[in-house]
Design an enzyme around this catalytic site. Structure first.
Site, short mmCIF file in Angstrom:
data_model
loop_
_atom_site.label_atom_id
_atom_site.label_comp_id
_atom_site.label_asym_id
_atom_site.label_seq_id
_atom_site.Cartn_x
_atom_site.Cartn_y
_atom_site.Cartn_z
N GLU A 74 0.81 -1.22 0.00
CA GLU A 74 0.00 0.00 0.00
C GLU A 74 0.84 1.27 0.00
O GLU A 74 0.45 2.29 -0.58
CB GLU A 74 -0.95 0.00 1.20
CG GLU A 74 -2.11 -0.97 1.09
CD GLU A 74 -1.69 -2.43 1.28
OE1 GLU A 74 -0.59 -2.68 1.85
OE2 GLU A 74 -2.44 -3.32 0.86
N ARG A 182 -19.09 -1.99 -2.50
CA ARG A 182 -18.77 -2.65 -3.76
C ARG A 182 -19.68 -3.85 -3.98
O ARG A 182 -20.48 -4.23 -3.12
CB ARG A 182 -17.29 -3.04 -3.81
CG ARG A 182 -16.78 -3.87 -2.65
CD ARG A 182 -17.07 -5.34 -2.79
NE ARG A 182 -16.52 -5.87 -4.03
CZ ARG A 182 -16.88 -7.02 -4.59
NH1 ARG A 182 -17.82 -7.75 -4.03
NH2 ARG A 182 -16.33 -7.44 -5.70
#
Length: 329
Positions: A74, A182
């Site tokens: 990340e 999502r």
């Protein structure tokens, strides 16, 4: 013969919070980003090995030359996005909210927010939208991010919010953080003559007895609870505040002034999120009266089936109705 106990079940990792039979839209973020990229060549998409699980795979299929798989790193994801923004691209970088907030905070803060770059962080599994326990439940992400200068925070309710937010986030100067819903995302706000406007709250319905101020998926629950409370002769207004920072204090304060019961509803810990944002605005403006939070507790949550967890921790519609009736006495 005893009656069998009905068990609430769902996929623990990527679980839908849509009710059975509820209208949904598939992968609204991925489709909205792909459509925006078709009109704007500056749009690029990055992910940290989570394209399928943040709906970024839809963008990847439509624009493979502008899709970057950064692997499970990340910090690298955010550093690369910052570099792309420096040369005029508009990156959307997706990962899970827990990894964005806990693992790569310093890179977002110093590489992106401090130079005020147009990088859009897309965080999947916000709050209690997975049953996988504390390692994946981003129950404190807003609290972590609210103190970061320049960062805009958006907590969408449904597919309508997401679809309309994406182009506005891309057009906004500086970094943004979107709490992503999502998969098959409920479609709710199309029935309320609503349009997402970055930085603005919206009054979805009026009411004389109670005012709900909500964000994220809890706006859906607020609207459901308002309908159920009507059967108890309780008239409930609902104010949807999808932008947590900058916060639309003017709209919210106008609605909570008076003698109605004020309840905040959020898919986030009671510490540092919508409740404290509303309470702070009220204190600064001299608006008196109690504000009741419906939020997740200040603790690490259990793993399990998502409907069961929402019921246990007070996010289910029935629990909201019970809370309001108990407060009204």
């Amino acid at each position: 013969m005893s009656t069998p106990v009905k068990r609430l079940t769902t996929s623990a990792m990527i679980a839908s919070f849509a009710d059975p039979g509820q209208p949904t839209t598939s992968a609204p973020f991925g489709h909205a980003l792909a459509e925006l990229a078709a009109r704007d060549s500056r749009i690029v998409g990055l992910t940290a090995d989570l394209g399928k699980y943040t709906d970024m795979h839809v963008f990847a299929q439509a624009h493979p030359d502008r899709y970057f798989q950064m692997g499970m790193a990340e910090q690298l994801l955010f550093g690369a996005a910052a570099g792309m923004a420096e040369v005029g691209l508009v990156p959307f970088a997706s990962t899970y909210s827990v990894f964005a907030a806990r693992r790569a905070y310093d890179f977002l803060c110093l590489d992106i927010a401090e130079p005020n770059l147009n990088v859009n962080i897309v965080g999947g599994l916000p709050g209690l939208t997975t049953g996988y326990g504390p390692s994946h439940q981003a129950t404190e992400d807003i609290a972590i991010f609210r103190g970061m200068p320049n960062l805009t925070i958006v907590d969408p309710c449904d597919s309508v919010d997401i679809e309309q937010a994406v182009p506005q986030l891309a057009a906004s100067e500086g970094p943004t953080y979107l709490r992503l819903l999502r998969g098959k995302v409920p479609t709710v706000l199309d029935e309320y003559d609503y349009r997402f406007e970055l930085g603005k709250a919206a009054v979805l319905r009026g009411g004389n007895d109670v005012v709900f101020v909500s964000s994220g998926l809890m706006t859906m629950r607020a609207l459901q609870a308002a309908d159920e409370l009507a059967a108890h002769k309780v008239d409930v207004a609902v104010v949807h505040a999808p932008t947590i920072k900058p916060f639309d204090s003017a709209t919210v304060l106008h609605e909570i002034a008076g003698d109605r019961l004020v309840v905040t509803l959020e898919n986030h810990t009671v510490v540092g999120g919508l409740f404290e944002t509303v309470a702070s605005a009220a204190v600064r403006a001299g608006v008196s009266g109690p504000i009741v939070p419906v939020a997740l507790p200040d603790e690490f949550l259990a793993a399990g089936a998502l409907p069961t967890l929402h019921d246990r921790y007070g996010l289910a519609t029935d629990r909201v109705v019970e809370r309001v009736l108990s407060e009204l006495g």
